[in-house]
Design a protein around this motif. Structure first.
Motif, PDB file in Angstrom:
ATOM      1  N   ILE A   1     -19.385  84.062 102.350  1.00 32.09           N
ATOM      2  CA  ILE A   1     -19.017  82.655 102.499  1.00 32.09           C
ATOM      3  C   ILE A   1     -20.263  81.791 102.474  1.00 32.09           C
ATOM      4  CG2 ILE A   1     -17.947  80.979 104.044  1.00 32.09           C
ATOM      5  CD1 ILE A   1     -16.440  83.481 105.281  1.00 32.09           C
ATOM      6  N   CYS A   2     -20.372  80.914 101.502  1.00 36.08           N
ATOM      7  CA  CYS A   2     -21.538  80.040 101.426  1.00 36.08           C
ATOM      8  C   CYS A   2     -21.329  78.817 102.325  1.00 36.08           C
ATOM      9  CB  CYS A   2     -21.817  79.591  99.999  1.00 36.08           C
ATOM     10  SG  CYS A   2     -23.276  78.524  99.915  1.00 36.08           S
ATOM     11  N   ASP A   3     -22.201  78.669 103.295  1.00 36.15           N
ATOM     12  CA  ASP A   3     -22.069  77.559 104.245  1.00 36.15           C
ATOM     13  C   ASP A   3     -22.556  76.246 103.649  1.00 36.15           C
ATOM     14  OD1 ASP A   3     -20.961  79.108 106.301  1.00 36.15           O
ATOM     15  OD2 ASP A   3     -22.948  79.801 106.926  1.00 36.15           O
ATOM     16  N   SER A   4     -23.121  76.328 102.445  1.00 32.16           N
ATOM     17  CA  SER A   4     -23.577  75.100 101.801  1.00 32.16           C
ATOM     18  C   SER A   4     -22.523  74.557 100.835  1.00 32.16           C
ATOM     19  CB  SER A   4     -24.892  75.363 101.079  1.00 32.16           C
ATOM     20  OG  SER A   4     -25.267  74.234 100.327  1.00 32.16           O
ATOM     21  N   CYS A   5     -22.081  75.377  99.893  1.00 31.23           N
ATOM     22  CA  CYS A   5     -21.153  74.871  98.871  1.00 31.23           C
ATOM     23  C   CYS A   5     -19.714  75.330  99.112  1.00 31.23           C
ATOM     24  CB  CYS A   5     -21.605  75.301  97.477  1.00 31.23           C
ATOM     25  SG  CYS A   5     -21.425  77.064  97.151  1.00 31.23           S
ATOM     26  N   SER A   6     -19.507  76.112 100.174  1.00 27.09           N
ATOM     27  CA  SER A   6     -18.154  76.550 100.560  1.00 27.09           C
ATOM     28  C   SER A   6     -17.539  77.576  99.620  1.00 27.09           C
ATOM     29  CB  SER A   6     -17.188  75.375 100.679  1.00 27.09           C
ATOM     30  OG  SER A   6     -17.627  74.484 101.663  1.00 27.09           O
ATOM     31  N   ASN A   7     -18.290  77.998  98.636  1.00 27.02           N
ATOM     32  CA  ASN A   7     -17.761  79.035  97.763  1.00 27.02           C
ATOM     33  C   ASN A   7     -17.601  80.346  98.533  1.00 27.02           C
ATOM     34  OD1 ASN A   7     -17.165  80.062  94.973  1.00 27.02           O
ATOM     35  ND2 ASN A   7     -18.847  81.416  95.539  1.00 27.02           N
ATOM     36  N   VAL A   8     -16.537  81.066  98.226  1.00 25.76           N
ATOM     37  CA  VAL A   8     -16.306  82.361  98.863  1.00 25.76           C
ATOM     38  C   VAL A   8     -16.099  83.415  97.798  1.00 25.76           C
ATOM     39  CG1 VAL A   8     -14.724  83.709 100.274  1.00 25.76           C
ATOM     40  CG2 VAL A   8     -15.336  81.396 100.970  1.00 25.76           C
ATOM     41  N   ARG A   9     -16.831  84.491  97.928  1.00 26.42           N
ATOM     42  CA  ARG A   9     -16.717  85.577  96.977  1.00 26.42           C
ATOM     43  C   ARG A   9     -16.157  86.807  97.682  1.00 26.42           C
ATOM     44  NH1 ARG A   9     -21.651  87.918  93.255  1.00 26.42           N
ATOM     45  NH2 ARG A   9     -20.547  89.734  92.440  1.00 26.42           N
ATOM     46  N   GLU A  10     -15.156  87.415  97.080  1.00 22.45           N
ATOM     47  CA  GLU A  10     -14.543  88.601  97.672  1.00 22.45           C
ATOM     48  C   GLU A  10     -15.121  89.843  97.026  1.00 22.45           C
ATOM     49  OE1 GLU A  10     -10.301  88.753  97.260  1.00 22.45           O
ATOM     50  OE2 GLU A  10     -10.193  90.815  97.996  1.00 22.45           O
ATOM     51  N   ARG A  11     -15.455  90.801  97.859  1.00 24.42           N
ATOM     52  CA  ARG A  11     -16.001  92.044  97.337  1.00 24.42           C
ATOM     53  C   ARG A  11     -15.372  93.217  98.056  1.00 24.42           C
ATOM     54  NH1 ARG A  11     -22.167  91.888  96.803  1.00 24.42           N
ATOM     55  NH2 ARG A  11     -21.504  93.360  95.205  1.00 24.42           N
ATOM     56  N   VAL A  12     -15.428  94.364  97.412  1.00 27.04           N
ATOM     57  CA  VAL A  12     -14.945  95.580  98.057  1.00 27.04           C
ATOM     58  C   VAL A  12     -16.057  96.604  97.945  1.00 27.04           C
ATOM     59  CG1 VAL A  12     -13.232  97.415  97.991  1.00 27.04           C
ATOM     60  CG2 VAL A  12     -12.551  95.071  97.491  1.00 27.04           C
ATOM     61  N   ASP A  13     -16.333  97.251  99.043  1.00 25.39           N
ATOM     62  CA  ASP A  13     -17.429  98.213  99.051  1.00 25.39           C
ATOM     63  C   ASP A  13     -16.980  99.475  99.764  1.00 25.39           C
ATOM     64  OD1 ASP A  13     -20.664  98.400  98.818  1.00 25.39           O
ATOM     65  OD2 ASP A  13     -19.922  99.412 100.618  1.00 25.39           O
ATOM     66  N   SER A  14     -17.013 100.577  99.059  1.00 31.62           N
ATOM     67  CA  SER A  14     -16.450 101.795  99.633  1.00 31.62           C
ATOM     68  C   SER A  14     -17.337 102.358 100.748  1.00 31.62           C
ATOM     69  CB  SER A  14     -16.240 102.845  98.539  1.00 31.62           C
ATOM     70  OG  SER A  14     -17.486 103.126  97.925  1.00 31.62           O
ATOM     71  N   ARG A  15     -18.652 102.185 100.602  1.00 33.92           N
ATOM     72  CA  ARG A  15     -19.526 102.681 101.683  1.00 33.92           C
ATOM     73  C   ARG A  15     -19.190 102.000 102.999  1.00 33.92           C
ATOM     74  NH1 ARG A  15     -25.106 101.154  99.185  1.00 33.92           N
ATOM     75  NH2 ARG A  15     -23.655  99.563  98.469  1.00 33.92           N
ATOM     76  N   LEU A  16     -19.043 100.690 102.921  1.00 36.12           N
ATOM     77  CA  LEU A  16     -18.740  99.927 104.130  1.00 36.12           C
ATOM     78  C   LEU A  16     -17.411 100.389 104.720  1.00 36.12           C
ATOM     79  CD1 LEU A  16     -20.257  97.603 105.504  1.00 36.12           C
ATOM     80  CD2 LEU A  16     -18.597  96.066 104.522  1.00 36.12           C
TER      81      LEU A  16
ATOM     82  N   MET B   1     -16.011 103.205 104.414  1.00 40.73           N
ATOM     83  CA  MET B   1     -16.159 104.534 104.998  1.00 40.73           C
ATOM     84  C   MET B   1     -16.916 104.490 106.306  1.00 40.73           C
ATOM     85  SD  MET B   1     -16.827 106.669 101.507  1.00 40.73           S
ATOM     86  CE  MET B   1     -17.595 108.058 102.322  1.00 40.73           C
ATOM     87  N   ASN B   2     -17.920 103.649 106.373  1.00 39.48           N
ATOM     88  CA  ASN B   2     -18.677 103.557 107.620  1.00 39.48           C
ATOM     89  C   ASN B   2     -17.837 102.990 108.761  1.00 39.48           C
ATOM     90  OD1 ASN B   2     -21.093 104.744 106.955  1.00 39.48           O
ATOM     91  ND2 ASN B   2     -21.951 102.876 106.071  1.00 39.48           N
ATOM     92  N   ILE B   3     -16.967 102.072 108.409  1.00 35.72           N
ATOM     93  CA  ILE B   3     -16.092 101.537 109.446  1.00 35.72           C
ATOM     94  C   ILE B   3     -15.178 102.630 109.972  1.00 35.72           C
ATOM     95  CG2 ILE B   3     -14.106 100.032 109.808  1.00 35.72           C
ATOM     96  CD1 ILE B   3     -15.542  97.961 108.083  1.00 35.72           C
ATOM     97  N   LYS B   4     -14.651 103.411 109.067  1.00 35.83           N
ATOM     98  CA  LYS B   4     -13.821 104.542 109.494  1.00 35.83           C
ATOM     99  C   LYS B   4     -14.610 105.487 110.392  1.00 35.83           C
ATOM    100  CE  LYS B   4     -10.185 104.968 106.008  1.00 35.83           C
ATOM    101  NZ  LYS B   4     -10.793 104.446 104.738  1.00 35.83           N
TER     102      LYS B   4
END
Lengths: 129, 129
Positions: A82-97, A99-102
């Motif tokens: 989330i960009c706090d300057s231009c408000s743009n939001v980019r969605e991403r998916v990351d399998s490592r993350l 898995m680490n949460i699991k």
DNA sequence: CACAAAACGTAATAATATTACATTGTGTAA
DNA sequence: TTACACAATGTAATATTATTACGTTTTGTG
């Protein structure tokens, strides 16, 4: 009346959100679609909740705002930059993350259901300028 | 009047939150501290924002609720495991995850400032029963 | 056609948070 | 010890986000 309408409110809301370059609040959507017959908060929230159930959009908790899912039927946890300057939001998916949460949850005996990951900062455009 | 009070409102709010076993909303705090002279929303929000700046508590975005920081002065991103059954919230810090987030951001040229990680699910007590 | 389920209309209200402006208390340096 | 700046507080009003309740209309299907 419904017989003469081409779209459901959910369809209208989804279409409208797709046109935006940042997440909108429910009341911003309401304003934007007033002339299309969306006249009450309930109408917007009904549409949003349906689309959410269908996996077609996400709620950005830290903004109280809603945005279309950019990668339909993804597995794993979406991550929002989330960009706090231009408000743009980019969605991403990351399998490592994911898995680490699991793994972290397993550690503590916690059974995860859904995860919310929202990273605030500056997008590449805004951080260079 | 202030000369006769032993604590500031921020101190009262922090103390009260420490006694809870789950995050509270601002208005729950207001109710709980009414007899201690906390009588208006503004008072609670002022205290909460001050404590937040001082790093003494966290806001759980997906609950609109506030909880004490369980590990003062931690580095890295706190992760909250939120039990949807008993409402217990556990704060954890994990360096792998913090590194994951940095790596993901580097990928896309995003400059992270603060991260929100909230995992909903069932705590170990609630998932066994 | 009959029925059930989905979608919608409308009004009221709840829950969360902020703004604005005035006043009082506290620390500190001249 | 007074004067000043800053922190903390008091108070009222209002903004923002979200839900509840209840009734009606439309749509899809056997």
């Amino acid at each position: 009346m419904l017989a003469t309408t081409r779209f459901t409110h959910a369809e209208r809301v989804l279409k409208y959100l797709k046109q935006q370059k940042r997440p909108l609040t429910a009341y911003e959507i309401l304003e934007g679609l007033r002339e299309d017959g969306v006249t009450a908060p309930t109408t917007v929230y009904r549409a949003l909740n349906k689309l959410l159930e269908d996996g077609q959009l996400h709620r950005i908790e830290s903004l109280n705002a809603w945005t279309v899912c950019s990668e339909l039927h993804h597995t794993g946890t979406p991550i929002f930059e989330i960009c706090d300057s231009c408000s743009n939001v980019r969605e991403r998916v990351d399998s490592r993350l994911s898995m680490n949460i699991k793994a972290i949850s397993l550690d503590s005996g916690f059974t995860p259901d859904r995860s919310i990951i929202e990273i605030h900062g500056l997008c590449s455009d805004c951080s260079t300028s």
